[in-house]
Design an enzyme around this catalytic site. Sequence first.
Site, PDB file in Angstrom:
ATOM      1  N   CYS A   1      64.358  25.825  56.473  1.00 21.88           N
ATOM      2  CA  CYS A   1      64.973  26.301  57.714  1.00 21.88           C
ATOM      3  C   CYS A   1      66.477  26.498  57.594  1.00 21.88           C
ATOM      4  CB  CYS A   1      64.651  25.351  58.868  1.00 21.88           C
ATOM      5  SG  CYS A   1      65.410  23.711  58.739  1.00 21.88           S
TER       6      CYS A   1
ATOM      7  N   CYS B   1      63.550  15.150  55.557  1.00 21.76           N
ATOM      8  CA  CYS B   1      63.743  15.225  57.004  1.00 21.76           C
ATOM      9  C   CYS B   1      62.810  14.256  57.723  1.00 21.76           C
ATOM     10  CB  CYS B   1      63.511  16.653  57.488  1.00 21.76           C
ATOM     11  SG  CYS B   1      63.825  16.903  59.247  1.00 21.76           S
TER      12      CYS B   1
END
EC number: 2.8.1.13
Length: 364
Positions: free
Chosen positions: A193, A101
């Site tokens: 997440c 990410c």
Amino acid sequence: MRVLAAMSGGVDSAVAAARAVAAGHDVVGVHLALSAEPGTLRTGSRGCCSKEDAGDARRAADVLGIPFYVWDFADRFKEDVIDDFVASYAAGETPNPCLRCNEKIKFAALADRAIALGFDAVATGHYAQLENGVLRRAVDADKDQSYVLGVLTAEQLSRAMFPVGDTPKDRIREEAAERGLAVANKPDSHDICFIPSGDTRAFLGARIGVRPGSVVDADSGEVLAEHEGVHGFTIGQRKGLGVQGPAADGQPRYVTSIEPDTGTVRVGSARNLEVDAITADRAVWTSGSTPVGPVECTVQVRAHGGLAEAVAEAVDGGIAISLREPLTGVAKGQAVVLYRTDPAGDIVLGSGTISGTDARPNTQ
């Protein structure tokens, strides 16, 4: 300087934005919407990208008196992070989605948009120190995140800011309270997440399906059990092997190798995990220059793993690493980050993606 503050909804990014404002920068806050499907990201105070976090980020921006926006990066996040995560496990690798990410979203897609809109830098709440292009470990060793930033190129670092890296986490919480930020005591996020259940095996199984294979003894070659896919395993794993009893030497069994082409998962005692050499591809040298000849360094192969002394050398776009002492639990797909010891905070030299390992005969 115009600064885009990436605000996750947590205390660290809120204080990072506050410090950018206090430094006199023209700051705009932005929260990244990373899911096109409601409910697929964790909700509640423990998430790093939940619906509630967007509200927390907006309220923090209001306290700081800065403009705030929510930007949709769901498609990029799915392609570059989630799909990559699934494909890597299907290939018998062990990826780090937070690292990906940073590499593909926060300091690539987000930073590119920020620069195109006239911003000079992106500020985040990462715990690392950055000065004049030199990336160092954070002052707070327990919170240090330089490992997951070790994949960033010199160009990416040139437009990054890490305002909280020079301060212990406890002090950051105190500062947040002093600034009237409601997230001062918000718990840290730890899990992935996009897997709200925390069940990585179930998440992967739903996307990869059943790909049967065998669990095999690393020493004897005996088939010990059957499994539904190599995506359910990682190097060094001890639980959930589907195998009864210890290894032949009486020690616990661990996953020692994964062979995706045949679906074979080999298990053995801890000694089967030891490696003395690491090969990595996709090398990134933080300074922007590839070193010539052997480099004395320390290496880290997991986000919260210890350091090992080594000698590294750039080879054909990758890195060949010889370890001074054996390491265990080294898996393909993990990042290996290289450091140089420094009193002001260990300096990140570069990184690569682990593509292979080797061990001396006497370690087997």
